[in-house]
Scaffold this motif. Structure first.
Motif, mmCIF file in Angstrom:
data_model
loop_
_atom_site.group_PDB
_atom_site.id
_atom_site.type_symbol
_atom_site.label_atom_id
_atom_site.label_comp_id
_atom_site.label_asym_id
_atom_site.label_seq_id
_atom_site.Cartn_x
_atom_site.Cartn_y
_atom_site.Cartn_z
ATOM 1 N N TYR A 128 0.744 -1.230 -0.056
ATOM 2 C CA TYR A 128 0.075 -0.081 0.014
ATOM 3 C C TYR A 128 0.928 1.307 -0.005
ATOM 4 C CZ TYR A 128 -3.572 -3.403 1.040
ATOM 5 O OH TYR A 128 -4.444 -4.363 0.857
ATOM 6 N N SER A 129 2.194 1.140 -0.180
ATOM 7 C CA SER A 129 2.975 2.279 0.028
ATOM 8 C C SER A 129 2.850 3.164 1.221
ATOM 9 C CB SER A 129 2.950 3.000 -1.174
ATOM 10 O OG SER A 129 3.400 2.214 -2.484
ATOM 11 N N GLU A 130 2.517 2.396 2.388
ATOM 12 C CA GLU A 130 2.155 3.264 3.466
ATOM 13 C C GLU A 130 2.730 2.948 4.717
ATOM 14 O OE1 GLU A 130 -2.389 3.109 4.517
ATOM 15 O OE2 GLU A 130 -1.765 1.315 5.455
ATOM 16 N N VAL A 131 3.026 3.970 5.621
ATOM 17 C CA VAL A 131 3.598 3.765 6.762
ATOM 18 C C VAL A 131 2.216 4.005 7.714
ATOM 19 C CG1 VAL A 131 4.595 6.128 7.002
ATOM 20 C CG2 VAL A 131 5.394 4.209 8.527
ATOM 21 N N THR A 132 2.365 3.338 8.716
ATOM 22 C CA THR A 132 1.335 3.289 9.862
ATOM 23 C C THR A 132 1.931 3.441 10.996
ATOM 24 O OG1 THR A 132 -0.248 2.078 8.429
ATOM 25 C CG2 THR A 132 -0.963 2.578 10.875
ATOM 26 N N VAL A 133 1.471 4.732 11.909
ATOM 27 C CA VAL A 133 2.034 4.879 13.143
ATOM 28 C C VAL A 133 1.086 4.977 14.333
ATOM 29 C CG1 VAL A 133 3.457 6.639 14.591
ATOM 30 C CG2 VAL A 133 3.793 6.482 12.045
ATOM 31 N N GLU A 134 1.465 4.246 15.269
ATOM 32 C CA GLU A 134 0.599 4.351 16.546
ATOM 33 C C GLU A 134 0.852 5.332 17.530
ATOM 34 O OE1 GLU A 134 0.025 1.522 20.472
ATOM 35 O OE2 GLU A 134 0.423 0.392 18.635
ATOM 36 N N ILE A 135 0.124 6.244 17.828
ATOM 37 C CA ILE A 135 0.664 7.289 18.693
ATOM 38 C C ILE A 135 -0.104 7.309 20.005
ATOM 39 C CG2 ILE A 135 0.468 9.968 18.996
ATOM 40 C CD1 ILE A 135 1.885 9.167 16.295
ATOM 41 N N ALA A 136 0.697 7.106 21.136
ATOM 42 C CA ALA A 136 0.246 6.511 22.328
ATOM 43 C C ALA A 136 -1.010 7.289 22.809
ATOM 44 C CB ALA A 136 1.483 6.714 23.348
ATOM 45 N N ALA A 137 -1.624 6.693 23.523
ATOM 46 C CA ALA A 137 -2.816 7.481 24.173
ATOM 47 C C ALA A 137 -2.445 8.379 25.167
ATOM 48 C CB ALA A 137 -3.729 6.406 24.878
ATOM 49 N N LYS A 138 -3.032 9.691 25.264
ATOM 50 C CA LYS A 138 -2.570 10.909 26.062
ATOM 51 C C LYS A 138 -3.946 10.859 27.000
ATOM 52 C CE LYS A 138 0.673 12.628 23.073
ATOM 53 N NZ LYS A 138 0.950 13.644 22.124
#
Length: 122
Positions: A76-86
């Motif tokens: 998918y030519s895609e980077v997926t980043v998990e941003i920690a819950a705040k």
């Protein structure tokens, strides 16, 4: 931001938001596009999602140094980043895909560079 896309890809881009949480950047006079999505993770995380993607035949490349966790999905030519819950209690997912770049290695490099710029701002 549009300025980040223009700096990283070295060209002028226009932007539009086709739906809430999505921004599309399109190269002026050129074929390249960058799609950015931001949504709530709904209790899911990158590590938990990888096995199902792999089971469906995808290649997953780990990406280090961005967010709580990150992966690159070449199909998918895609980077997926998990941003920690705040304070919200739920993590966010940032997805950046780059399209119409000649070399797959360049596509990956550009997507990851854009993610490195965007993730710390969330």
């Amino acid at each position: 931001t549009q300025a980040d896309v223009e700096k990283v890809l070295g060209a002028k881009f226009t932007s539009r938001s086709p739906e809430p949480g999505a921004l599309f950047y399109e190269e002026v006079g050129g074929p390249r596009e960058v799609h950015v999505y931001l949504w709530w993770a709904g209790g899911k995380n990158v590590e938990g999602m990888k096995p199902s993607f792999i089971a469906n035949g995808e290649t997953i490349d780990d990406v280090t140094g961005i967010g709580a966790a990150a992966m690159y999905r070449p199909q998918y030519s895609e980077v997926t980043v998990e941003i920690a819950a705040k304070e919200t209690g739920d993590a966010q997912w940032l997805s950046i895909s780059v399209h119409n770049v000649d070399k797959p290695a360049d596509t990956k490099r550009l997507a990851i560079e854009l993610a490195k710029r965007a993730a710390p701002r969330l």
